[in-house]
Design a protein around this motif. Structure first.
Motif, PDB file in Angstrom:
ATOM      1  N   GLN A   1       0.851  -1.188   0.000  1.00 23.72           N
ATOM      2  CA  GLN A   1       0.000   0.000   0.000  1.00 23.72           C
ATOM      3  C   GLN A   1       0.890   1.243   0.000  1.00 23.72           C
ATOM      4  N   LEU A   2       0.626   2.124  -0.947  1.00 22.94           N
ATOM      5  CA  LEU A   2       1.450   3.322  -1.108  1.00 22.94           C
ATOM      6  C   LEU A   2       0.613   4.579  -0.923  1.00 22.94           C
ATOM      7  N   ASP A   3       1.057   5.442  -0.025  1.00 23.00           N
ATOM      8  CA  ASP A   3       0.503   6.787   0.100  1.00 23.00           C
ATOM      9  C   ASP A   3       1.388   7.699  -0.747  1.00 23.00           C
ATOM     10  N   PRO A   4       0.851   8.349  -1.788  1.00 24.48           N
ATOM     11  CA  PRO A   4       1.681   9.173  -2.675  1.00 24.48           C
ATOM     12  C   PRO A   4       2.469  10.255  -1.962  1.00 24.48           C
ATOM     13  N   VAL A   5       2.070  10.600  -0.742  1.00 24.17           N
ATOM     14  CA  VAL A   5       2.783  11.636  -0.013  1.00 24.17           C
ATOM     15  C   VAL A   5       4.230  11.227   0.248  1.00 24.17           C
TER      16      VAL A   5
ATOM     17  N   LYS B   1       2.840   9.586  -7.495  1.00 23.81           N
ATOM     18  CA  LYS B   1       1.530  10.225  -7.402  1.00 23.81           C
ATOM     19  C   LYS B   1       0.465   9.414  -8.135  1.00 23.81           C
ATOM     20  N   ALA B   2       0.868   8.749  -9.230  1.00 22.42           N
ATOM     21  CA  ALA B   2      -0.088   7.982 -10.033  1.00 22.42           C
ATOM     22  C   ALA B   2      -0.322   6.583  -9.490  1.00 22.42           C
ATOM     23  N   SER B   3       0.372   6.219  -8.410  1.00 26.91           N
ATOM     24  CA  SER B   3       0.339   4.829  -7.943  1.00 26.91           C
ATOM     25  C   SER B   3      -0.181   4.683  -6.521  1.00 26.91           C
TER      26      SER B   3
END
Length: 271
Positions: free
Chosen positions: A70-74, A89-91
């Motif tokens: 799980q990726l938070d774009p921040v 940001k796109a992921s």
């Protein structure tokens, strides 16, 4: 489903090929090579990684452990590279991670000997999944603690990019002449006798069940993720039984371009 972890730090990009994977640290204290849903290759590359990676592991081949990340774009705000920032940001959401093998070396046929039995198992497996990206040009294998490990299965099962023609595509043979392990006299017959009986409907159903629904949703011509999973099973199962009869190992080509598609290598048609 895949074990899920949360990315806590983006470490560095791996600038190989066209997908721009990156090394990340996660909340389980593990370090992973992460492949992104926002990469240009799309989610089917991640589906192929899951199906083929898990299948390889279940068949006893060395493939790094796979997890969902799980990726938070921040997490990418401090990344100075604009291309990497845009990819992060796109992921947002669920991506794919492969266990990072610290200190591993890229496979070199001049430095590492592979016996015919192991070479046969790898060639047979690559024929099953129609891997067009394990050639002498780009072996996609690592040596770690003295053992051979298989990585990068995104350029496999090319038929899933055109499901209406999948059966015809999967019925074709496999040219292993340029395979990175072809020089080691792979014993494909022995590999088929050992591995083909293990590729059962039950095994394939279990492996495809690990693919997240989100990566299978909205597939044209299917009424849901389970129907897509069934298509993978129905395509791979008959191929496993007979593909050894259609593997060709001839003289390697010296100058033919890679069979890997341009969307995978990052090269255009004219490059």
């Amino acid at each position: 489903m895949l074990t899920e972890v949360i990315a806590t730090r983006y470490v560095t990009p791996l600038r190989e090929g066209g997908s721009l994977p990156g090394i990340v640290e996660a909340d389980d204290l593990g370090t992973y090579v992460m492949k992104f849903t926002g990469a240009g290759q799309g989610r089917k590359t991640l589906v192929a990684e899951v199906v083929c990676g898990l299948l390889g592991r279940r068949l006893g081949l060395r493939v790094p452990e796979l997890v969902g990340i799980q990726l938070d774009p921040v997490i990418g705000r401090a990344e100075p590279d604009q291309e990497v920032q845009e990819l992060l940001k796109a992921s947002g959401g669920l991506n794919l991670g492969m266990d990072f093998l610290p200190g591993s070396l890229g496979f070199d046929p001049l430095a590492y000997e592979v016996d015919p039995a192991e070479a046969g198992r790898v060639v047979w497996f690559d024929a099953l999944i129609n891997n067009v990206d394990r050639s002498w040009r780009n072996p996609n294998m690592l040596v770690w603690h003295g053992d051979l490990w298989l990585i990068d299965h995104g350029a496999t099962m090319i038929w899933h990019h055109n499901w209406p023609a999948a059966a015809a595509s999967a019925a074709k043979g496999y040219d292993a002449s340029d395979h990175a392990l072809a020089p080691f006299e792979p014993d494909v017959a022995a590999a088929a006798a050992e591995l083909a009986p293990q590729v059962t409907e039950k095994l394939l159903t279990e492996v495809t069940a690990e693919v997240p629904d989100a990566w299978l949703a909205d597939e044209h011509g299917f009424d849901g993720p389970d129907a897509v999973r069934r298509a993978y099973v129905e395509t791979l199962l008959p191929r496993a039984a007979t593909i050894h009869e259609r593997i060709v190992v001839g003289a390697p080509t010296a100058d033919r371009p890679s069979q890997a598609p341009g969307w995978l290598t990052g090269k255009g048609a004219g490059e």
